[in-house]
Design a protein around this motif. Structure first.
Motif, mmCIF file in Angstrom:
data_model
loop_
_atom_site.group_PDB
_atom_site.id
_atom_site.type_symbol
_atom_site.label_atom_id
_atom_site.label_comp_id
_atom_site.label_asym_id
_atom_site.label_seq_id
_atom_site.Cartn_x
_atom_site.Cartn_y
_atom_site.Cartn_z
ATOM 1 N N TYR A 1 0.655 -1.116 -0.091
ATOM 2 C CA TYR A 1 -0.023 -0.110 0.138
ATOM 3 C C TYR A 1 0.854 1.242 0.067
ATOM 4 O O TYR A 1 0.275 2.328 -0.181
ATOM 5 C CB TYR A 1 -0.997 0.066 1.099
ATOM 6 N N ASN B 1 -14.486 2.701 2.306
ATOM 7 C CA ASN B 1 -15.358 2.471 3.249
ATOM 8 C C ASN B 1 -15.653 3.791 4.180
ATOM 9 O O ASN B 1 -16.471 3.666 4.901
ATOM 10 C CB ASN B 1 -15.184 1.196 4.068
ATOM 11 N N ASP C 1 -4.022 5.912 7.993
ATOM 12 C CA ASP C 1 -3.301 4.793 7.544
ATOM 13 C C ASP C 1 -1.895 5.298 7.511
ATOM 14 O O ASP C 1 -1.576 6.634 7.654
ATOM 15 C CB ASP C 1 -3.757 4.723 5.905
ATOM 16 N N THR C 2 -0.911 4.217 7.492
ATOM 17 C CA THR C 2 0.392 4.486 7.542
ATOM 18 C C THR C 2 1.050 4.659 6.049
ATOM 19 O O THR C 2 2.078 5.275 5.864
ATOM 20 C CB THR C 2 1.116 3.382 8.144
ATOM 21 N N GLU D 1 -1.183 1.942 16.015
ATOM 22 C CA GLU D 1 -0.540 1.399 17.374
ATOM 23 C C GLU D 1 -0.300 2.493 18.320
ATOM 24 O O GLU D 1 0.010 2.400 19.606
ATOM 25 C CB GLU D 1 0.915 0.607 17.335
ATOM 26 N N PHE E 1 -9.409 -5.078 8.017
ATOM 27 C CA PHE E 1 -8.096 -4.369 8.216
ATOM 28 C C PHE E 1 -7.206 -5.318 9.408
ATOM 29 O O PHE E 1 -5.928 -5.609 9.248
ATOM 30 C CB PHE E 1 -8.070 -2.985 9.001
HETATM 31 C C1 SAM Z 1 -6.628 -4.320 3.927
HETATM 32 S S1 SAM Z 1 -6.181 -2.733 3.672
HETATM 33 C C2 SAM Z 1 -8.048 -1.834 4.696
HETATM 34 C C3 SAM Z 1 -8.938 -1.729 3.702
HETATM 35 C C4 SAM Z 1 -9.799 -0.489 4.082
HETATM 36 N N1 SAM Z 1 -10.013 -0.577 5.384
HETATM 37 C C5 SAM Z 1 -11.041 -0.568 3.124
HETATM 38 O O1 SAM Z 1 -12.198 -0.814 3.805
HETATM 39 O O2 SAM Z 1 -11.014 -0.371 1.904
HETATM 40 C C6 SAM Z 1 -5.163 -2.483 5.227
HETATM 41 C C7 SAM Z 1 -4.563 -1.118 5.397
HETATM 42 O O3 SAM Z 1 -4.298 -0.842 6.723
HETATM 43 C C8 SAM Z 1 -2.944 -0.070 6.581
HETATM 44 N N2 SAM Z 1 -2.105 -0.302 7.693
HETATM 45 C C9 SAM Z 1 -1.568 -1.166 8.051
HETATM 46 N N3 SAM Z 1 -0.990 -1.385 9.425
HETATM 47 C C10 SAM Z 1 -1.368 0.000 9.744
HETATM 48 C C11 SAM Z 1 -1.335 0.574 11.111
HETATM 49 N N4 SAM Z 1 -0.578 0.046 12.134
HETATM 50 N N5 SAM Z 1 -1.788 1.820 11.206
HETATM 51 C C12 SAM Z 1 -2.590 2.240 10.499
HETATM 52 N N6 SAM Z 1 -2.765 1.881 9.130
HETATM 53 C C13 SAM Z 1 -2.181 0.596 8.738
HETATM 54 C C14 SAM Z 1 -2.208 -0.448 5.411
HETATM 55 O O4 SAM Z 1 -1.504 0.535 4.846
HETATM 56 C C15 SAM Z 1 -3.533 -0.547 4.355
HETATM 57 O O5 SAM Z 1 -3.811 0.520 3.739
#
Ligand code: SAM
Length: 402
Positions: free
Chosen positions: A151, A215, A232-233, A261, A279
């Motif tokens: 991502y 979403n 998001d990161t 976190e 997520f």
């Molecule tokens: C599977 S996607 C989520 C899909 C999104 N929620 C949707 O509804 O379309 C996972 C996302 O979480 C983000 N992510 C992963 N670890 C994270 C963290 N510790 N804090 C914030 N975002 C994070 C990733 O960069 C990625 O964009």
């Protein structure tokens, strides 16, 4: 272009202001992949269960004198079965083809996409990027679901390539199961909350791991007076997300680069609704409880925590179903999928601070466009066909003294 201006019929993916423009052959490839994925899931998928019942299980029982004791034993046995190998290879290949098509389509028009995103993003204070935020190792070490650069990868500094690639191919990956704007999950959340608490208007919503905001946008549209914070990161996904929302006329979302976190920039009880959509299964075993603890802390008394995910592998779920649901862990670069689905999410939520009577689970089906999943001719019942379905793991946090 606002949602209501996007012309029907929604027979395929709908385009917003920063959606990559496909050429004829690119659109044809995505159409093929969309239908291939539907065919793999709906027509060929059940063949795996037949292979298991008729061939693999009897052979296993003969060899071991017992049935398989867990999903891993089933996987080992099924991985030797020619039908399952054939299906599995097709499914993996369809994902690789999707990534190739999406990347090629995005990279050849990256100048144009970046320029459009800049146009929507510049001069707005609702996109907050923070270069000091590090991509967590559980994201950086893996091209999640075969997505080159995951991502956060950038073809060049400051671009939107990762977000654009994610957005243009998810319709094909899910066989259209998330709807024309791939936001059927968010729309389902809106329908659910309207039934559950018809008069409720949250002051602030936190959407965690928002990616391109699929979403978060329906929530912001449903509650135009609410401040939605989507974090998001991954900077390239956030740049694209913000431009996408702006192009759809949605201005009440603040997209913030932050690691869930550590939510210390927000005080205790700051949000009325904290939520994630698809997520949790991408988090390491250490990060997940940490994030749950932070979400509990920033949730206001009386507020809602909600997580949409595939169902957990409870004792009630047959081992074969656990095995087939586990496919992504071993074939689709989803390293945390298997362990996460084996967790008891309720226990994780209890450990974050909730009490048992605050928790609930419910089923949620993506709201998709009728042109993709027409109403059944049988008795007029709604046929969601292969529209995506999730379990929602939630809690209403009690007010003090309640
Ligand atoms: C599977 S996607 C989520 C899909 C999104 N929620 C949707 O509804 O379309 C996972 C996302 O979480 C983000 N992510 C992963 N670890 C994270 C963290 N510790 N804090 C914030 N975002 C994070 C990733 O960069 C990625 O964009």
């Amino acid at each position: 272009m606002k949602r209501e201006d996007i012309p029907p019929p929604y027979t395929a993916v709908s385009r917003h202001g920063v959606f990559p423009n496909p050429r004829h052959d690119e659109a044809a490839r995505f159409n093929f992949l969309t239908h291939l994925n539907k065919y793999l899931a709906g027509t060929l998928g059940p063949g795996n269960a037949i292979a298991y019942e008729r061939r693999v299980l009897p052979a296993f029982a003969e060899e071991h004198g017992r049935a398989p004791k867990d999903r891993f034993e089933i996987r080992e046995a099924m991985n030797r079965d020619p039908y399952h190998r054939f299906w599995s290879a097709l499914k993996r290949n369809s994902m690789e083809m999707r990534q190739q098509n999406g990347r090629a389509m995005v990279l050849r028009q990256l100048d144009e996409l970046d320029a459009k995103a800049r146009q929507y993003n510049e001069g707005r204070d609702t996109l907050e990027l923070d270069p000091s935020i590090e991509v967590p190792h559980y994201q950086a070490q893996v091209d999640i679901h075969c997505m080159p650069g995951s991502y956060h990868g950038e073809e060049r500094p400051g671009d939107v390539s990762a977000g654009a690639n994610y957005d243009c191919g998810i319709f094909a990956t899910t066989g259209g199961g998330l709807g024309a704007l791939n936001d059927g999950g968010g729309q389902a959340l809106v329908e659910w909350i309207r039934r559950e608490r018809p008069d409720w208007t949250p002051r602030r919503i936190l959407d965690v791991g928002c990616t391109v905001g699929h979403n978060a946008v329906p929530l912001a549209e449903a509650f135009p007076e609410t401040e939605v914070i989507a974090i998001d990161t991954a900077a390239p996904s956030l740049r694209y997300a913000h431009a996408r929302a702006q192009s759809m006329g949605v201005h009440n979302i603040r997209f913030v680069q932050a690691n869930a976190e550590d939510l210390s920039r927000w005080p205790d009880g700051h949000f009325d609704w904290v939520q994630t959509t698809m997520f949790l299964h991408e988090l390491s075993g250490k990060a997940l409880p940490r994030i749950m603890g932070e979400l509990y802390r920033v949730l206001a008394p009386g507020g809602l925590m909600l997580h949409l995910e595939q169902p957990q592998y409870s004792e009630d779920m047959p081992l074969y179903e656990q095995f087939i649901r586990d496919w992504d862990a071993f074939n689709n670069n989803e390293p945390f999928w298997s362990a996460m689905h084996a967790l008891d999410l309720k226990t994780v939520m209890l450990e974050s601070g909730f009490s048992q009577d605050e928790l609930f689970t419910t089923g949620v089906t993506a709201v998709v466009d009728e042109a993709i999943f027409p109403k059944s001719k049988l008795g007029g019942a709604e046929d969601h066909g292969r529209a995506a379905a999730w379990h929602a793991y939630g809690a209403w946090k009690k007010e003090p003294g309640q």
